[in-house]
Design a protein around this motif. Structure first.
Motif, PDB file in Angstrom:
ATOM      1  N   LEU B   5      78.551 -62.785  -5.064  1.00 37.75           N
ATOM      2  CA  LEU B   5      77.409 -63.604  -5.479  1.00 37.75           C
ATOM      3  C   LEU B   5      76.321 -63.534  -4.418  1.00 37.75           C
ATOM      4  O   LEU B   5      76.629 -63.355  -3.240  1.00 37.75           O
ATOM      5  N   PRO B   6      75.062 -63.683  -4.826  1.00 43.61           N
ATOM      6  CA  PRO B   6      73.997 -63.694  -3.823  1.00 43.61           C
ATOM      7  C   PRO B   6      74.033 -64.993  -3.025  1.00 43.61           C
ATOM      8  O   PRO B   6      74.528 -66.000  -3.527  1.00 43.61           O
ATOM      9  N   ARG B   7      73.544 -64.958  -1.787  1.00 42.73           N
ATOM     10  CA  ARG B   7      73.473 -66.215  -1.057  1.00 42.73           C
ATOM     11  C   ARG B   7      72.206 -66.280  -0.216  1.00 42.73           C
ATOM     12  O   ARG B   7      71.696 -65.287   0.270  1.00 42.73           O
ATOM     13  N   ASP B   8      71.734 -67.515  -0.085  1.00 43.68           N
ATOM     14  CA  ASP B   8      70.620 -67.803   0.801  1.00 43.68           C
ATOM     15  C   ASP B   8      71.131 -67.668   2.231  1.00 43.68           C
ATOM     16  O   ASP B   8      72.130 -68.302   2.585  1.00 43.68           O
ATOM     17  N   PRO B   9      70.489 -66.846   3.072  1.00 43.56           N
ATOM     18  CA  PRO B   9      71.005 -66.666   4.431  1.00 43.56           C
ATOM     19  C   PRO B   9      70.895 -67.917   5.293  1.00 43.56           C
ATOM     20  O   PRO B   9      71.585 -68.034   6.306  1.00 43.56           O
ATOM     21  N   ALA B  10      70.053 -68.866   4.898  1.00 44.56           N
ATOM     22  CA  ALA B  10      69.887 -70.072   5.717  1.00 44.56           C
ATOM     23  C   ALA B  10      71.170 -70.904   5.695  1.00 44.56           C
ATOM     24  O   ALA B  10      71.806 -71.030   4.648  1.00 44.56           O
ATOM     25  N   PRO B  11      71.541 -71.500   6.836  1.00 40.43           N
ATOM     26  CA  PRO B  11      72.728 -72.356   6.847  1.00 40.43           C
ATOM     27  C   PRO B  11      72.486 -73.654   6.075  1.00 40.43           C
ATOM     28  O   PRO B  11      71.347 -74.027   5.802  1.00 40.43           O
ATOM     29  N   TRP B  12      73.579 -74.312   5.743  1.00 42.36           N
ATOM     30  CA  TRP B  12      73.528 -75.511   4.901  1.00 42.36           C
ATOM     31  C   TRP B  12      72.559 -76.560   5.432  1.00 42.36           C
ATOM     32  O   TRP B  12      71.731 -77.092   4.680  1.00 42.36           O
ATOM     33  N   GLY B  13      72.618 -76.843   6.722  1.00 42.43           N
ATOM     34  CA  GLY B  13      71.763 -77.894   7.281  1.00 42.43           C
ATOM     35  C   GLY B  13      70.291 -77.598   7.043  1.00 42.43           C
ATOM     36  O   GLY B  13      69.505 -78.491   6.704  1.00 42.43           O
ATOM     37  N   GLU B  14      69.938 -76.336   7.179  1.00 44.04           N
ATOM     38  CA  GLU B  14      68.544 -75.949   6.974  1.00 44.04           C
ATOM     39  C   GLU B  14      68.156 -76.046   5.500  1.00 44.04           C
ATOM     40  O   GLU B  14      67.087 -76.547   5.155  1.00 44.04           O
ATOM     41  N   ALA B 345      74.473 -74.341  -9.187  1.00 45.01           N
ATOM     42  CA  ALA B 345      74.321 -75.556  -8.399  1.00 45.01           C
ATOM     43  C   ALA B 345      75.048 -76.699  -9.098  1.00 45.01           C
ATOM     44  O   ALA B 345      75.810 -76.487 -10.035  1.00 45.01           O
ATOM     45  N   GLY B 346      74.792 -77.902  -8.630  1.00 42.36           N
ATOM     46  CA  GLY B 346      75.421 -79.069  -9.230  1.00 42.36           C
ATOM     47  C   GLY B 346      76.928 -79.019  -9.010  1.00 42.36           C
ATOM     48  O   GLY B 346      77.444 -78.134  -8.326  1.00 42.36           O
ATOM     49  N   PRO B 347      77.632 -79.970  -9.622  1.00 46.59           N
ATOM     50  CA  PRO B 347      79.092 -80.030  -9.416  1.00 46.59           C
ATOM     51  C   PRO B 347      79.809 -78.729  -9.795  1.00 46.59           C
ATOM     52  O   PRO B 347      80.652 -78.246  -9.038  1.00 46.59           O
ATOM     53  N   ILE B 348      79.459 -78.157 -10.942  1.00 43.35           N
ATOM     54  CA  ILE B 348      80.169 -76.935 -11.340  1.00 43.35           C
ATOM     55  C   ILE B 348      79.876 -75.817 -10.341  1.00 43.35           C
ATOM     56  O   ILE B 348      80.775 -75.038 -10.003  1.00 43.35           O
ATOM     57  N   GLY B 349      78.665 -75.749  -9.844  1.00 41.63           N
ATOM     58  CA  GLY B 349      78.334 -74.703  -8.881  1.00 41.63           C
ATOM     59  C   GLY B 349      79.087 -74.878  -7.570  1.00 41.63           C
ATOM     60  O   GLY B 349      79.565 -73.910  -6.978  1.00 41.63           O
ATOM     61  N   ALA B 350      79.205 -76.133  -7.135  1.00 38.93           N
ATOM     62  CA  ALA B 350      79.882 -76.392  -5.870  1.00 38.93           C
ATOM     63  C   ALA B 350      81.365 -76.043  -5.959  1.00 38.93           C
ATOM     64  O   ALA B 350      81.992 -75.657  -4.987  1.00 38.93           O
ATOM     65  N   VAL B 351      81.929 -76.173  -7.157  1.00 34.90           N
ATOM     66  CA  VAL B 351      83.339 -75.827  -7.354  1.00 34.90           C
ATOM     67  C   VAL B 351      83.492 -74.330  -7.649  1.00 34.90           C
ATOM     68  O   VAL B 351      84.332 -73.636  -7.073  1.00 34.90           O
ATOM     69  N   ALA B 357      83.784 -66.371  -5.470  1.00 35.85           N
ATOM     70  CA  ALA B 357      83.449 -65.451  -4.380  1.00 35.85           C
ATOM     71  C   ALA B 357      84.366 -65.593  -3.174  1.00 35.85           C
ATOM     72  O   ALA B 357      84.201 -64.866  -2.196  1.00 35.85           O
ATOM     73  N   GLY B 358      85.333 -66.494  -3.218  1.00 34.76           N
ATOM     74  CA  GLY B 358      86.257 -66.653  -2.091  1.00 34.76           C
ATOM     75  C   GLY B 358      85.946 -67.911  -1.289  1.00 34.76           C
ATOM     76  O   GLY B 358      84.780 -68.291  -1.159  1.00 34.76           O
ATOM     77  N   LEU B 359      86.988 -68.535  -0.759  1.00 31.63           N
ATOM     78  CA  LEU B 359      86.820 -69.850  -0.118  1.00 31.63           C
ATOM     79  C   LEU B 359      85.974 -69.804   1.154  1.00 31.63           C
ATOM     80  O   LEU B 359      85.493 -70.828   1.615  1.00 31.63           O
ATOM     81  N   ASP B 360      85.789 -68.601   1.717  1.00 29.66           N
ATOM     82  CA  ASP B 360      84.932 -68.515   2.904  1.00 29.66           C
ATOM     83  C   ASP B 360      83.462 -68.425   2.541  1.00 29.66           C
ATOM     84  O   ASP B 360      82.599 -68.459   3.414  1.00 29.66           O
ATOM     85  N   PHE B 361      83.168 -68.282   1.236  1.00 24.28           N
ATOM     86  CA  PHE B 361      81.786 -68.130   0.790  1.00 24.28           C
ATOM     87  C   PHE B 361      81.190 -69.520   0.581  1.00 24.28           C
ATOM     88  O   PHE B 361      81.658 -70.280  -0.259  1.00 24.28           O
ATOM     89  N   LEU B 362      80.173 -69.867   1.336  1.00 19.09           N
ATOM     90  CA  LEU B 362      79.538 -71.184   1.263  1.00 19.09           C
ATOM     91  C   LEU B 362      80.580 -72.316   1.241  1.00 19.09           C
ATOM     92  O   LEU B 362      80.609 -73.114   0.305  1.00 19.09           O
ATOM     93  N   PRO B 363      81.419 -72.395   2.288  1.00 19.27           N
ATOM     94  CA  PRO B 363      82.496 -73.394   2.265  1.00 19.27           C
ATOM     95  C   PRO B 363      81.980 -74.827   2.246  1.00 19.27           C
ATOM     96  O   PRO B 363      82.706 -75.752   1.894  1.00 19.27           O
ATOM     97  N   GLU B 364      80.691 -75.008   2.617  1.00 20.83           N
ATOM     98  CA  GLU B 364      80.138 -76.372   2.597  1.00 20.83           C
ATOM     99  C   GLU B 364      80.013 -76.928   1.178  1.00 20.83           C
ATOM    100  O   GLU B 364      79.881 -78.131   1.000  1.00 20.83           O
ATOM    101  N   LEU B 365      80.054 -76.059   0.166  1.00 26.86           N
ATOM    102  CA  LEU B 365      79.801 -76.563  -1.189  1.00 26.86           C
ATOM    103  C   LEU B 365      80.814 -77.609  -1.627  1.00 26.86           C
ATOM    104  O   LEU B 365      80.426 -78.732  -1.952  1.00 26.86           O
ATOM    105  N   PRO B 366      82.119 -77.292  -1.624  1.00 30.88           N
ATOM    106  CA  PRO B 366      83.052 -78.361  -2.017  1.00 30.88           C
ATOM    107  C   PRO B 366      83.138 -79.468  -0.970  1.00 30.88           C
ATOM    108  O   PRO B 366      83.441 -80.607  -1.306  1.00 30.88           O
ATOM    109  N   LYS B 367      82.832 -79.122   0.270  1.00 28.51           N
ATOM    110  CA  LYS B 367      83.037 -80.093   1.352  1.00 28.51           C
ATOM    111  C   LYS B 367      81.919 -81.134   1.415  1.00 28.51           C
ATOM    112  O   LYS B 367      82.173 -82.322   1.502  1.00 28.51           O
TER     113      LYS B 367
END
Lengths: 210, 483
Positions: B5-14, B345-351, B357-367
């Motif tokens: 999946l594509p990802r925004d290179p910016a970290p979650w906080g940003e 995005a939203g709940p379904i996206g976070a799950v 894409a694997g649990l290391d991909f954007l791990p902040e989403l479920p967290k």
């Protein structure tokens, strides 16, 4: 107008179709129908004074013999009929696909038959079939549908079942529920983005020509 | 097979701070989510059949996911018999390669598209542009964000983060570049009319049309498209080639199953009983017909879906992308779609994103993007166990040592401290003594140590002069504490 004796199914269809922004007329078959169609056509378009408006009339087999164009004032309308099956006939000549596409894209009004309609959702289904196309329902800014009262069913499932009972589904079918709309700019509803902004049905009461 | 999946290179906080600092985005997302959530509630309440239909649709989707492989085989055979070409594609590269070589064979240059989340997920537009194809998005919202070179911020209202003035300026600029008259004002009517005119030319000139699919019916080989604008009908019936790009999760077993679920995208998405256009395509142009494509290609895409079929997250594959969970989610309503950092995005996206894409991909989403408030579970027409999935995903993240050591130790120490009643009560009495230095206007607004971060954006009521436990102990002569 027919008035009394309207079936509850048709009443329900009318209420939902109008709630979605669709225009509605009723008629019995015969001379009254051609007049109703002509009046409906007139009211679905924006007239430019001094110019004629073009209608693409692709009725399909059920309404092929309905010569309603005569009821339109010839100084205000030009009607391009599509008839026949294989080959299709456009304005009396064997159809050339790009000519048909241009005619559909430049018409002020498309006029078609329908396959079935749904009371529960206020929808009308159209199918592509030999001799029956869908462009008049999509490309012009207004679309007028001739519908038989007997084509109105209760639910979407009933309509789909009816379609399935007739055999394999056609290459393309569509269920139209009101005009083309969008709410993509600030959530404001706007009518007529890609498809027709005005849709109307003329319901032909009683037994149909099916 | 894990998806890409594509990802925004910016970290979650940003990403979070960018979203929270954008008042246009927040205002627009707030109003669009509220409008859609209210519309859905009203539609369900005023439609006697709504619950029966919803459950029938959910069951149809669940049955299909449980038998996805045989159904895909049946779908392929049926579509092939109807005259379509069917291709199973693994991920973004295979899909893009197929479309590029098809375009080369046809000498095609111009592509029109109707809205498809899967092609966002596959980053298809960028890949096709690299190969020299001119791709035009035709959904009004998608057209706007394509001109802006942005991504959708809401699944149903992709340009929800932009206002009329911004869109007017964008269209003006586009008109000047293309040498055509611009929109006459920044009202919705002229803006829409401008897009209609520009896109109409693209529809008529296109060599290839690309759509997604809302449903695929195995029994009949039917592709179902749902729109309100009518653009998918244009894309599917004007160009000489139509390419359908759909996830394998879109398959349904029977025509009757389609009837059960066909109203759901509109009913749960925008609160209509049916979308303005529901289009059923079962093959290319019929002999003797001038309409429809000469060639129909159907790409059935995995990209991380198959690995979920037999596991505890299979219900995620029943998602119909209605967006109902977005509209009720307190996190989404604050930050909008871009902060999630990928396609969904939203709940379904976070799950779903880390599941695909694997649990290391954007791990902040479920967290970090869920409060476990359960609003999404109540809104989801497919009854996807979103809250349970959030908890299991968090548990897996912790269990697999994906947490920072400091965080892990802190929570362990805190857990120990509060899990004994005596220690908890002692903590409370210390805190009460200390809290008078941490108050403002009767609220606790600061804390030392580990809890300081919590107060950066919140306050809380102070600890009462006498807690319930203390009151109970004082008035119960036995001195027993309540259990």
């Amino acid at each position: 107008m027919i008035g009394p004796g309207l079936s509850p199914l048709l009443q329900a269809f009318r209420a939902r179709w109008e709630a979605l922004g669709g225009h509605y007329w009723e008629s019995v078959s015969g001379p009254g129908l051609t007049e109703t169609l002509a009046a409906a056509a007139d009211s679905l378009i924006d007239r430019v004074p001094g110019q004629t408006s073009s209608a693409l009339w692709w009725p399909g087999p059920a309404w092929a013999s309905l010569a309603w164009e005569a009821a339109l004032p010839p100084d205000r309308w030009t009607v391009t009929p599509v008839t026949g099956r294989e080959p299709l006939v456009l304005s009396g000549r064997p159809m050339d696909p790009s000519a048909l596409r241009s005619a559909a894209a430049s018409a002020a009004l498309g006029v078609t038959g329908a396959a079935w309609a749904v009371a529960d959702t206020g929808s009308v289904a159209l199918t592509s079939a030999p001799g029956q196309g869908l462009w008049p329902s999509l490309l012009p800014p207004s679309h007028l549908i001739v519908l038989q009262e007997a084509q109105v069913v209760a639910t979407v499932a009933d309509g789909l079942r009816r379609m399935r009972d007739e055999g394999p589904p056609p290459a393309m079918a569509k269920i139209i529920s009101g005009p083309s709309s969008t709410a993509d700019i600030e959530g404001q509803l706007w009518i007529g983005v890609h498809g027709p902004g005005r849709v109307g049905v003329v319901v032909v009461a009683g037994a149909g020509a099916d | 097979m894990v998806g890409r999946l594509p990802r925004d290179p910016a970290p979650w906080g940003e990403r979070r701070d960018r979203a929270l600092g954008n008042s246009v985005l927040r205002g627009n997302i707030r109003s669009v989510t509220r409008r859609l959530a209210d519309a859905r509630r009203r539609a369900y309440a005023s439609y006697p059949a709504s619950q029966v239909l919803r459950v029938a649709g959910r069951d149809a989707k669940r049955r299909a996911v449980a038998r996805v492989e045989p159904l895909l085989d049946e779908l392929r055979d049926r579509l092939a018999a109807n005259g379509a070409r069917v291709i199973f594609a693994e991920g973004p590269k295979e899909v893009a390669d197929y479309v590029v070589s098809l375009a080369a064979r046809r000498g095609a240059k111009r592509v029109v598209k109707s809205k498809s989340m899967l092609t966002e997920e596959l980053d298809l537009n960028r890949r096709l542009a690299v190969a020299g194809l001119a791709v035009r998005e035709t959904d009004l919202g998608e057209y706007i964000i394509q001109l802006l070179d942005e991504h959708p911020s809401h699944i149903l209202a992709p340009a929800a983060h932009r206002n009329r003035q911004e869109i007017h300026a964008l269209f003006q600029e586009t008109a000047e570049r293309e040498g055509v008259p611009g929109p006459t004002s920044d009202d919705v009517g002229p803006l829409t009319a401008f897009a209609r005119q520009r896109l109409r030319e693209d529809f008529l000139a296109a060599d290839i049309g690309i759509t997604g699919a809302n449903f695929l019916v195995a029994e009949t080989g039917t592709i179902v498209l749902v729109t309100n604008e009518g653009n998918a009908d244009m894309v599917a019936s004007l160009p000489p080639v139509h390419v359908v790009i759909a996830g394998i999760d879109k398959v349904l077993d029977t025509w009757a199953d389609l009837a059960a679920v066909i109203q759901q995208p509109a009913l749960s998405g925008v609160g209509q009983r049916l979308s303005a256009y529901t289009t059923l395509i079962s093959g290319p142009r019929a002999a003797g017909s001038p309409e429809g494509p000469e060639e129909l290609h159907v790409l059935l895409v995995d990209n991380g879906r198959r690995q979920l079929v037999d596991g505890p997250y299979a219900d995620v594959l029943t998602c119909i992308r209605c967006g109902a969970c977005y509209n009720v989610c307190p996190v989404y309503r604050q930050v909008g779609g871009h902060a999630y950092g990928s396609t969904y995005a939203g709940p379904i996206g976070a799950v779903e994103t880390p599941l695909l894409a694997g649990l290391d991909f954007l791990p902040e989403l479920p967290k970090s993007l869920c409060t476990l408030c359960n609003a999404c579970v109540e809104a989801c027409p497919m009854d996807i166990a979103l809250a349970d999935h959030f908890i299991t995903l968090r548990r897996r993240q912790v269990g697999e040592g994906r947490e920072a050591a400091g965080t892990r130790l802190t929570y362990r120490a805190w857990g120990r401290l509060w899990s004994s009643p005596r220690q908890y009560q002692r903590f409370v009495s210390w805190a009460r003594r200390g809290q008078r230095f941490m108050m403002r206007q009767g609220r606790l607004v600061r804390s030392p140590g580990l809890w300081a971060g919590w107060f950066e954006t919140r306050d809380m009521p102070p600890i009462a002069p006498e807690t319930f436990h203390e009151w109970w102990a004082r008035r119960a002569p036995s001195g027993k504490t309540p259990s």
